[in-house]
Structures are given as structure tokens and as C-alpha cells.
Design an enzyme around this catalytic site. Structure first.
Site, PDB file in Angstrom:
ATOM      1  N   LYS A  13    -119.476 -23.639  18.579  1.00 49.98           N
ATOM      2  CA  LYS A  13    -118.437 -23.966  17.593  1.00 49.98           C
ATOM      3  C   LYS A  13    -117.329 -24.799  18.221  1.00 49.98           C
ATOM      4  O   LYS A  13    -116.882 -25.783  17.644  1.00 49.98           O
ATOM      5  CB  LYS A  13    -117.843 -22.682  16.991  1.00 49.98           C
ATOM      6  N   ARG A  89    -114.259 -14.342   9.681  1.00 49.56           N
ATOM      7  CA  ARG A  89    -115.391 -13.631  10.259  1.00 49.56           C
ATOM      8  C   ARG A  89    -115.733 -12.375   9.475  1.00 49.56           C
ATOM      9  O   ARG A  89    -116.688 -11.677   9.834  1.00 49.56           O
ATOM     10  CB  ARG A  89    -115.039 -13.188  11.679  1.00 49.56           C
ATOM     11  N   ARG A 128    -122.226 -19.705  30.528  1.00 50.07           N
ATOM     12  CA  ARG A 128    -121.037 -20.467  30.135  1.00 50.07           C
ATOM     13  C   ARG A 128    -119.881 -20.218  31.093  1.00 50.07           C
ATOM     14  O   ARG A 128    -119.655 -19.103  31.545  1.00 50.07           O
ATOM     15  CB  ARG A 128    -120.612 -20.070  28.719  1.00 50.07           C
ATOM     16  N   ARG A 161    -115.572 -16.082  31.021  1.00 46.08           N
ATOM     17  CA  ARG A 161    -114.826 -15.192  30.131  1.00 46.08           C
ATOM     18  C   ARG A 161    -115.301 -13.759  30.307  1.00 46.08           C
ATOM     19  O   ARG A 161    -116.485 -13.513  30.472  1.00 46.08           O
ATOM     20  CB  ARG A 161    -115.033 -15.616  28.672  1.00 46.08           C
ATOM     21  N   ARG A 172    -121.360  -8.562  20.544  1.00 41.68           N
ATOM     22  CA  ARG A 172    -120.789  -9.615  19.693  1.00 41.68           C
ATOM     23  C   ARG A 172    -121.814 -10.106  18.678  1.00 41.68           C
ATOM     24  O   ARG A 172    -121.479 -10.401  17.537  1.00 41.68           O
ATOM     25  CB  ARG A 172    -120.299 -10.777  20.557  1.00 41.68           C
TER      26      ARG A 172
HETATM   27  P1  ADP Z   1    -117.261 -16.287  20.052  1.00 41.11           P
HETATM   28  O1  ADP Z   1    -117.426 -16.949  18.734  1.00 41.11           O
HETATM   29  O2  ADP Z   1    -117.928 -17.016  21.151  1.00 41.11           O
HETATM   30  O3  ADP Z   1    -117.556 -14.809  20.041  1.00 41.11           O
HETATM   31  P2  ADP Z   1    -114.332 -16.608  19.932  1.00 41.11           P
HETATM   32  O4  ADP Z   1    -113.649 -17.325  21.020  1.00 41.11           O
HETATM   33  O5  ADP Z   1    -114.391 -17.237  18.594  1.00 41.11           O
HETATM   34  O6  ADP Z   1    -115.774 -16.301  20.527  1.00 41.11           O
HETATM   35  O7  ADP Z   1    -113.705 -15.134  19.768  1.00 41.11           O
HETATM   36  C1  ADP Z   1    -113.542 -14.274  20.853  1.00 41.11           C
HETATM   37  C2  ADP Z   1    -113.097 -12.893  20.370  1.00 41.11           C
HETATM   38  O8  ADP Z   1    -111.847 -13.005  19.682  1.00 41.11           O
HETATM   39  C3  ADP Z   1    -114.023 -12.224  19.361  1.00 41.11           C
HETATM   40  O9  ADP Z   1    -115.073 -11.531  19.997  1.00 41.11           O
HETATM   41  C4  ADP Z   1    -113.058 -11.293  18.634  1.00 41.11           C
HETATM   42  O10 ADP Z   1    -112.769 -10.140  19.404  1.00 41.11           O
HETATM   43  C5  ADP Z   1    -111.789 -12.115  18.564  1.00 41.11           C
HETATM   44  N1  ADP Z   1    -111.711 -12.914  17.314  1.00 41.11           N
HETATM   45  C6  ADP Z   1    -111.706 -14.281  17.196  1.00 41.11           C
HETATM   46  N2  ADP Z   1    -111.622 -14.670  15.916  1.00 41.11           N
HETATM   47  C7  ADP Z   1    -111.574 -13.522  15.178  1.00 41.11           C
HETATM   48  C8  ADP Z   1    -111.513 -13.234  13.779  1.00 41.11           C
HETATM   49  N3  ADP Z   1    -111.481 -14.209  12.865  1.00 41.11           N
HETATM   50  N4  ADP Z   1    -111.479 -11.925  13.412  1.00 41.11           N
HETATM   51  C9  ADP Z   1    -111.511 -10.944  14.303  1.00 41.11           C
HETATM   52  N5  ADP Z   1    -111.585 -11.123  15.631  1.00 41.11           N
HETATM   53  C10 ADP Z   1    -111.624 -12.406  16.068  1.00 41.11           C
END
Ligand code: ADP
Ligand code: ZN
Length: 217
Positions: A13, A89, A128, A161, A172
């Protein structure tokens, strides 16, 4: 243009959004990046979000919705358009986003789903590496930095990370399947959802947007 980018962790993304931001000059709003920044700065939001993120759980909706509301009210996003990366999400977040946009008299142009198989996700995320200073993304196999551990773009230190370790990755993915799949149905019913093959190319999402624009014009 106002676009939502959805996909499992590791779908790319951030990479696809960066291409779109560059090409269209719209704001790239990544909730993951905003949260990580808050964690580093030990803000109130960061302190509350940290334990959820470390274990691969979702940060509570109330906190996320407040955060997005503040970010979309900033002038670049409010007047110039945006690409949302990592939000919504959950169904609750999707409904809140609709209300928010309605208050602003705005609407979404498209929702892009980056499709990628689970085993590819695990492979990508384990390999990554990221640069916390400038956001550059590397892969120890497919796309390593020129000098090990040093960011090509800014000279910063490259890290893995905390949540890019296999047990957390599996969690996840499970959370994505359970909480985010309903969001796809929600947008599908509204005719907004377009599926992009995330394995294809880093500008696949951009090209999908161009073809959508083409059919609109
Ligand atoms: P990825 O899509 O690779 O899991 P992100 O960088 O988008 O990683 O998100 C990392 C973490 O941040 C998620 O695992 C979650 O804990 C939190 N997070 C990000 N966006 C949201 C969201 N819209 N709602 C809830 N938690 C979120
Ligand atoms: Zn960097």
C-alpha cells in the site's frame, strides 16, 4: 481525487500510494505512518496505540477516527484530494469516514483493493526493512539498500519494524481477514471497489485509477 487503498499487510500500500501521490500531487495519508510517528514522539496517541501495534491488533476505532478527522481537515487533503492508506480497516471506520466526508461535502472517487496471496505477504514482510526517517521501504532480497543498514535516500539507519516478525504477521493477517473483509463488501455494494493485482507492478494502482478516470471522462 479521493481514493482509499485497502489490502492485507505487505500488499505494498505504501509503495503504490507513493506513486499515486507523486503522479497526482494529492496528500498521502497513511494511518500506520502517523501512528508510528506518534509512538516515536511519545504523544498521548502514541502511548495509547503502541501496545496494539506491537501485537498486530487494531488500534481502537475512536482513536483512529479522531485522528483521520483531524488529518482530513488540513488544507492539503481537504482541498487537493487524498489517498488513504490503512484506513478504513473496520466497518465502523468506513461508516465514520462516510459521515465525515458528507460533513465536508466531499465523496470518494474510488476504493482500490490490492490483492496478494498470504504466503507472499509473509515472505515480503519478513524481508521488509524501512527507514523511519524518510519512509523509504527496502527488501533484503528483492530490493536491498546499496550499503547494508543505511538508507539510499537519506543516509538514515534502516530497521525492521517490530511488527514485521512472523507470529505478529500471522496475527495481522487474521485481523485483516476478520475485520477488514466486511469493508470490502461495503464498498463493493456501492460500486466503488476495484481490484488491483499487487504482484503486477508498483504503479498498478495508479494505472487502475487512470482507467477509472478514462471511463468517467
Ligand atoms: P500494515 O498494513 O502493513 O499492517 P500499517 O502501517 O498500515 O501496516 O499499520 C500498522 C499498525 O497500525 C496496524 O497493525 C494497526 O495496529 C495500526 N493501524 C493502522 N491503521 C489502523 C486503522 N485504520 N485502524 C486500527 N489500527 C490501525
Ligand atoms: Zn531514509
Amino acid at each position: 481525487m479521493r481514493v482509499v487503498l485497502i489490502g492485507p499487510p505487505g500488499a505494498g500500500k505504501g509503495t503504490q500510494a507513493a506513486v499515486i501521490k507523486e503522479k497526482l500531487g494529492i496528500a498521502h495519508v497513511s494511518t500506520g505512518d502517523i501512528l508510528r510517528d506518534n509512538v516515536i514522539k511519545k504523544t498521548e496517541i502514541g502511548l495509547e496505540a503502541e501496545s496494539f501495534m506491537e501485537s498486530g491488533r487494531l488500534v481502537p476505532d475512536g482513536l483512529m477516527i479522531g485522528m483521520i478527522k483531524a488529518r482530513l481537515a488540513e488544507s492539503d487533503a481537504a482541498s487537493g484530494g487524498f489517498i488513504l492508506d490503512g484506513f478504513p480497516r473496520t466497518l465502523h471506520q468506513a461508516e465514520a469516514l462516510d459521515r465525515l466526508l458528507e460533513e465536508m461535502s466531499l465523496s470518494l472517487d474510488a476504493v482500490l483493493l490490492l490483492a496478494v496471496p498470504d504466503d507472499e505477504v509473509v515472505k515480503r514482510l519478513c524481508n521488509r526493512r524501512v527507514c523511519p526517517s524518510c519512509g523509504a521501504i527496502y527488501n533484503v532480497i528483492a530490493c536491498p539498500a546499496k550499503a547494508e543498514g543505511i538508507c539510499d535516500a537519506c543516509g538514515g539507519r534502516i530497521i525492521q519494524r517490530d511488527d514485521d516478525r512472523e507470529p505478529v504477521i500471522r496475527n495481522r493477517l487474521a485481523v485483516y481477514r476478520e475485520r477488514t473483509s466486511p469493508v470490502l463488501d461495503y464498498y463493493e455494494k456501492r460500486g466503488l471497489l476495484h481490484t488491483v493485482d499487487a504482484l503486477e507492478a508498483t504503479d498498478a494502482a495508479m494505472r487502475m485509477l487512470e482507467s477509472i478516470e478514462g471511463t468517467k471522462a
